[in-house]
Scaffold this motif. Structure first.
Motif, PDB file in Angstrom:
ATOM      1  N   ASP A 106      63.771  52.660   9.756  1.00 23.84           N
ATOM      2  CA  ASP A 106      63.869  53.571  10.860  1.00 23.84           C
ATOM      3  C   ASP A 106      65.218  54.073  11.044  1.00 23.84           C
ATOM      4  N   ALA A 107      65.208  55.361  11.302  1.00 26.40           N
ATOM      5  CA  ALA A 107      66.590  55.839  11.515  1.00 26.40           C
ATOM      6  C   ALA A 107      67.492  55.468  12.780  1.00 26.40           C
ATOM      7  N   GLN A 108      66.559  55.010  13.426  1.00 24.43           N
ATOM      8  CA  GLN A 108      67.298  54.270  14.785  1.00 24.43           C
ATOM      9  C   GLN A 108      67.785  52.985  14.585  1.00 24.43           C
ATOM     10  N   SER A 109      67.643  52.327  13.350  1.00 30.54           N
ATOM     11  CA  SER A 109      68.110  50.962  13.177  1.00 30.54           C
ATOM     12  C   SER A 109      68.119  50.761  11.619  1.00 30.54           C
ATOM     13  N   LEU A 110      69.089  51.461  11.171  1.00 30.85           N
ATOM     14  CA  LEU A 110      69.394  51.452   9.548  1.00 30.85           C
ATOM     15  C   LEU A 110      69.835  50.001   9.073  1.00 30.85           C
ATOM     16  N   PRO A 111      69.175  49.724   8.019  1.00 29.57           N
ATOM     17  CA  PRO A 111      69.367  48.232   7.456  1.00 29.57           C
ATOM     18  C   PRO A 111      70.683  48.396   6.443  1.00 29.57           C
ATOM     19  N   PHE A 112      71.527  48.860   6.957  1.00 27.75           N
ATOM     20  CA  PHE A 112      72.946  49.078   5.850  1.00 27.75           C
ATOM     21  C   PHE A 112      74.063  48.790   6.788  1.00 27.75           C
ATOM     22  N   PRO A 113      75.021  48.014   5.994  1.00 19.52           N
ATOM     23  CA  PRO A 113      76.271  47.792   6.623  1.00 19.52           C
ATOM     24  C   PRO A 113      77.093  49.148   6.837  1.00 19.52           C
ATOM     25  N   ASP A 114      77.965  48.597   7.808  1.00 21.26           N
ATOM     26  CA  ASP A 114      78.855  50.035   8.268  1.00 21.26           C
ATOM     27  C   ASP A 114      79.708  50.272   6.896  1.00 21.26           C
ATOM     28  N   ALA A 115      79.824  51.942   6.940  1.00 21.89           N
ATOM     29  CA  ALA A 115      80.808  52.337   6.238  1.00 21.89           C
ATOM     30  C   ALA A 115      80.151  52.277   4.716  1.00 21.89           C
ATOM     31  N   SER A 116      79.044  52.305   4.468  1.00 21.55           N
ATOM     32  CA  SER A 116      78.501  52.115   2.969  1.00 21.55           C
ATOM     33  C   SER A 116      77.900  53.226   2.311  1.00 21.55           C
ATOM     34  N   PHE A 117      78.139  54.390   2.823  1.00 26.41           N
ATOM     35  CA  PHE A 117      77.648  55.713   2.281  1.00 26.41           C
ATOM     36  C   PHE A 117      78.843  57.005   2.434  1.00 26.41           C
ATOM     37  N   ASP A 118      78.950  57.590   1.377  1.00 25.32           N
ATOM     38  CA  ASP A 118      79.704  58.651   1.428  1.00 25.32           C
ATOM     39  C   ASP A 118      79.095  59.812   1.942  1.00 25.32           C
TER      40      ASP A 118
END
Length: 263
Positions: A106-118
């Motif tokens: 869900d874009a409202q609660s992404l299951p990824f750590p902070d600062a993990s994508f470019d």
């Protein structure tokens, strides 16, 4: 019809059938030979080695139509709220190498750590999100400093002739009304919403038209919203007559891309 209504979104995107019916009219009738997925990809400026997130990836059209243009070393993470759409993306991108990582999210609660994508991409999906402020904050959270956010959406005049047509034939709720809804995530106001969480750098717009020469394509599009053959029949007859007289039924289409950077 409210595009962000959760029941509407769940019903529309349970699987790819409705989505495919709508994409097909663009594939066959867009008078611009550079279709939206190619136009969009050319403006992403992806770099070798970047980690890229797409939320609301649908059937993976963006990556399937640009497979040969993806820089080496790019790591793709594709998410969608719909398990059915995500399963279809897996099938259609089965030959893509390296394989993306597919995640239900869900874009409202992404299951990824902070600062993990470019890079984060939200291509024509934020208008389906009930809490856009929360979703935009989540997208900003998972981007590294200097990371790029790309949001695609429509101006309010998109498909205006078709929206006028369905309204004239009493197919209420089939599409957005002809009058603009100030609460929709359209190109006129989308940049203001993004600017609350990221630094907006540019807005680019693609204008084109659909030249529909087969009324069944347009009927299939409308039926992806409302499955009432009897109600749609007068619309079919009208469009067929217009095509007979003018050679095509013309519909203006426009889309825009907002590019932003996380400070």
């Amino acid at each position: 019809m409210k595009l962000s209504d959760s029941e509407f979104v769940a019903a529309q995107y349970r699987d790819s059938a409705n989505f495919d019916a709508r994409v097909r009219i663009y594939e066959l009738c867009d008078v611009n030979p550079e279709r939206w997925p190619r136009w969009l990809f050319a403006r992403l400026g992806l770099r070798a080695g970047e980690r890229v997130l797409e939320v609301g990836c649908g059937t993976g059209n963006l990556w399937r139509e640009n497979a040969e243009r993806i820089p080496k070393g790019v790591s793709l993470v594709l998410t969608d709220l719909s398990a059915g759409m995500l399963d279809e993306a897996r099938k259609r991108l089965g030959e893509l190498r390296p394989q993306p990582e597919f995640r239900a999210a869900d874009a409202q609660s992404l299951p990824f750590p902070d600062a993990s994508f470019d890079v984060a991409i939200a291509n024509h999906m934020l208008y389906h999100v009930p809490d856009r402020v929360r979703a935009l904050r989540e997208l900003a959270r998972v981007l590294r400093a200097g990371g790029r956010l790309f949001a695609g959406t429509y101006p309010w005049t998109h498909l205006l002739e078709l929206r006028e047509l369905v309204e004239r034939f009493g197919l209420s709720g089939a599409m957005l009304p002809v009058r603009r809804d100030a609460n929709e995530f359209d190109l006129e106001h989308a940049a203001d919403e993004l600017a609350a969480v990221v630094r907006v750098e540019r807005i680019q717009r693609r204008d084109s038209a659909l030249a529909v020469t087969d009324p069944e394509l347009l009927v299939a599009y409308v039926r992806s919203f409302v499955d009432d053959a009897q109600a749609i029949e007068p619309l079919r007859a009208h469009v067929a007559r217009q095509i007979e007289l003018a050679g095509a039924f013309y519909i203006q289409i426009s889309a825009g891309l907002i590019t932003a950077v996380k400070p």
